[in-house]
Design an enzyme around this catalytic site. Structure first.
Site, PDB file in Angstrom:
ATOM      1  N   ASN A 169     -10.200  63.001 -35.792  1.00  0.00           N
ATOM      2  CA  ASN A 169     -10.191  64.287 -36.333  1.00  0.00           C
ATOM      3  C   ASN A 169      -9.912  64.540 -38.118  1.00  0.00           C
ATOM      4  O   ASN A 169      -9.015  63.652 -38.559  1.00  0.00           O
ATOM      5  CB  ASN A 169      -8.536  64.936 -35.810  1.00  0.00           C
ATOM      6  CG  ASN A 169      -8.256  65.833 -36.293  1.00  0.00           C
ATOM      7  OD1 ASN A 169      -8.908  66.898 -36.856  1.00  0.00           O
ATOM      8  ND2 ASN A 169      -6.884  66.166 -35.945  1.00  0.00           N
TER       9      ASN A 169
ATOM     10  N   LYS B 207      -9.442  66.961 -39.918  1.00  0.00           N
ATOM     11  CA  LYS B 207      -8.519  67.978 -40.286  1.00  0.00           C
ATOM     12  C   LYS B 207      -9.152  68.857 -41.448  1.00  0.00           C
ATOM     13  O   LYS B 207     -10.391  69.091 -41.361  1.00  0.00           O
ATOM     14  CB  LYS B 207      -7.231  67.368 -40.686  1.00  0.00           C
ATOM     15  CG  LYS B 207      -6.519  66.506 -39.871  1.00  0.00           C
ATOM     16  CD  LYS B 207      -4.985  65.945 -39.901  1.00  0.00           C
ATOM     17  CE  LYS B 207      -4.841  64.988 -38.783  1.00  0.00           C
ATOM     18  NZ  LYS B 207      -3.510  64.770 -38.739  1.00  0.00           N
TER      19      LYS B 207
ATOM     20  N   HIS C 290      -2.958  70.788 -31.301  1.00  0.00           N
ATOM     21  CA  HIS C 290      -2.542  69.726 -32.362  1.00  0.00           C
ATOM     22  C   HIS C 290      -1.269  70.084 -32.821  1.00  0.00           C
ATOM     23  O   HIS C 290      -1.038  71.348 -33.022  1.00  0.00           O
ATOM     24  CB  HIS C 290      -3.818  69.364 -33.350  1.00  0.00           C
ATOM     25  CG  HIS C 290      -3.562  68.443 -34.158  1.00  0.00           C
ATOM     26  ND1 HIS C 290      -2.404  68.127 -35.220  1.00  0.00           N
ATOM     27  CD2 HIS C 290      -3.933  67.004 -34.226  1.00  0.00           C
ATOM     28  CE1 HIS C 290      -2.308  67.109 -35.640  1.00  0.00           C
ATOM     29  NE2 HIS C 290      -3.246  66.329 -35.110  1.00  0.00           N
TER      30      HIS C 290
ATOM     31  N   GLU D 287      -0.215  70.005 -35.649  1.00  0.00           N
ATOM     32  CA  GLU D 287      -0.122  70.746 -37.074  1.00  0.00           C
ATOM     33  C   GLU D 287      -0.361  72.268 -36.627  1.00  0.00           C
ATOM     34  O   GLU D 287      -0.031  73.070 -37.396  1.00  0.00           O
ATOM     35  CB  GLU D 287      -1.205  70.299 -37.820  1.00  0.00           C
ATOM     36  CG  GLU D 287      -0.595  68.747 -38.589  1.00  0.00           C
ATOM     37  CD  GLU D 287      -1.851  67.852 -38.752  1.00  0.00           C
ATOM     38  OE1 GLU D 287      -3.061  68.111 -38.730  1.00  0.00           O
ATOM     39  OE2 GLU D 287      -1.494  66.645 -38.949  1.00  0.00           O
TER      40      GLU D 287
ATOM     41  N   GLU E 195       0.197  62.448 -29.219  1.00  0.00           N
ATOM     42  CA  GLU E 195       0.407  62.438 -30.558  1.00  0.00           C
ATOM     43  C   GLU E 195       1.991  62.743 -31.140  1.00  0.00           C
ATOM     44  O   GLU E 195       2.338  63.762 -31.445  1.00  0.00           O
ATOM     45  CB  GLU E 195      -0.390  63.281 -31.505  1.00  0.00           C
ATOM     46  CG  GLU E 195      -2.025  62.981 -31.144  1.00  0.00           C
ATOM     47  CD  GLU E 195      -2.812  63.452 -32.311  1.00  0.00           C
ATOM     48  OE1 GLU E 195      -3.454  62.561 -32.674  1.00  0.00           O
ATOM     49  OE2 GLU E 195      -2.676  64.534 -32.878  1.00  0.00           O
TER      50      GLU E 195
ATOM     51  N   GLY F 125       0.321  60.679 -39.835  1.00  0.00           N
ATOM     52  CA  GLY F 125       0.061  60.559 -41.072  1.00  0.00           C
ATOM     53  C   GLY F 125       1.423  60.066 -41.851  1.00  0.00           C
ATOM     54  O   GLY F 125       1.601  60.078 -43.164  1.00  0.00           O
TER      55      GLY F 125
ATOM     56  N   SER G 273      -1.292  57.386 -36.763  1.00  0.00           N
ATOM     57  CA  SER G 273      -1.258  56.264 -37.765  1.00  0.00           C
ATOM     58  C   SER G 273      -2.274  55.029 -37.031  1.00  0.00           C
ATOM     59  O   SER G 273      -1.653  54.000 -37.242  1.00  0.00           O
ATOM     60  CB  SER G 273       0.073  55.979 -38.242  1.00  0.00           C
ATOM     61  OG  SER G 273       0.507  56.901 -39.003  1.00  0.00           O
TER      62      SER G 273
HETATM   63  P1  13P Z   1      -3.145  60.054 -38.379  1.00  0.00           P
HETATM   64  O1  13P Z   1      -3.896  59.075 -38.047  1.00  0.00           O
HETATM   65  O2  13P Z   1      -3.678  60.310 -40.012  1.00  0.00           O
HETATM   66  O3  13P Z   1      -1.743  59.516 -38.313  1.00  0.00           O
HETATM   67  O4  13P Z   1      -3.261  61.737 -37.513  1.00  0.00           O
HETATM   68  C1  13P Z   1      -3.271  61.439 -36.403  1.00  0.00           C
HETATM   69  C2  13P Z   1      -3.468  62.753 -35.991  1.00  0.00           C
HETATM   70  O5  13P Z   1      -2.999  63.735 -36.256  1.00  0.00           O
HETATM   71  C3  13P Z   1      -4.942  62.799 -35.150  1.00  0.00           C
HETATM   72  O6  13P Z   1      -5.327  64.245 -34.803  1.00  0.00           O
END
Ligand code: 13P
Length: 249
Positions: A9, A11, A94, A96, A166, A172, A212
């Site tokens: 992803n 983002k 997601h 976010e 997740e 992150g 992560s």
């Molecule tokens: P990270 O791997 O940067 O922690 O992000 C995970 C994520 O949100 C994938 O959708």
């Protein structure tokens, strides 16, 4: 046998030019694997990415879509628009999107329905926040997210659903769920699906882990019985890391 998937992803990273570079490097470094590989670049890079990846085994997904077919929704993208450029898979739910764009379970259920009406495959994300885990409520939260957005579906719809656990506190942050924490939640989710549908169905649902994941911890996480792969954020922007994660199976 259920599918193993490693999805990246991106983002809101990589413009058109950088996306082409990243996809080209990925094509150079990627070797055939049993694992399905998916990348989810921003909307502006979907078409160039899928053009570059034509004939390869790497698939392209969108990071989001609207539930309506069309209309006065400034700034939004519909399922039909994605399908018109050959995109068959979409990430929904997601954390976010939930946190910054107020996406609720009710809204997500509508998006899920629209995606399925368009025969799209959904990577459906869910996961608890740190406070939920600290208070021991992670299973209640996750169960609610899955039930509210997906349990109105008939069993037949589940062939187009991939689940992505997740935990918000691991995204992150550099902090991963331990392989045991991931396994426990995946097993719990599988059991929840079994209780609602059947063990046949629940054993076929791919459940990937995100938060992560790096080349250094992927192998251990993916070795768990109910972890069928990963949804990778930051490390998917680095081709060497991403291919090492793919090869971690
Ligand atoms: P990270 O791997 O940067 O922690 O992000 C995970 C994520 O949100 C994938 O959708």
């Amino acid at each position: 046998m259920r599918k193993q998937i490693v999805a990246g992803n991106w983002k809101m990273n990589k413009d058109y030019v950088d996306s082409e570079l990243l996809v080209s490097k990925l094509l150079e470094q990627y070797n055939h694997s049993q694992t399905e590989v998916i990348i989810a670049p921003p909307f502006t890079s979907l078409l160039c990415s899928s053009n570059l990846l034509k004939g390869s085994q790497i698939n392209v997904a969108a990071q989001n879509m609207h539930f309506a077919e069309n209309g006065a929704y400034t700034g939004e993208i519909s399922a039909g628009m994605l399908k018109s450029i050959g995109i068959q898979t979409v990430i929904l739910g997601h954390s976010e999107r939930r946190a910054y764009f107020n996406e609720t379970d009710t809204l997500l259920a509508k998006k899920v329905d629209t995606a399925l009406q368009h025969s799209m495959r959904i990577i459906f994300c869910f996961g608890e926040e740190l406070a939920d885990r600290k208070s021991g409520n992670e299973e209640v939260i996750v169960e609610g997210q899955i039930k509210n957005a997906l349990f109105h579906l008939p069993a037949s719809a589940w062939e187009n659903i991939v689940l992505a656990y997740e935990p918000v506190w691991a995204i992150g942050t550099g902090e991963t769920a331990s392989p045991e924490q991931a396994q426990d939640m995946h097993a719990f989710v599988r059991k929840t699906i079994e209780n609602k549908y059947s063990s046949d169905l629940s054993s076929e649902v791919t459940i990937i882990y995100g938060g992560s994941v790096k080349s250094t911890n992927a192998k251990e996480i993916f070795s768990k019985a109910d972890v069928d792969g990963g949804l990778i954020g930051g490390a998917a922007l680095d081709v060497t890391q991403f291919t090492a994660i793919i090869n971690a199976f």
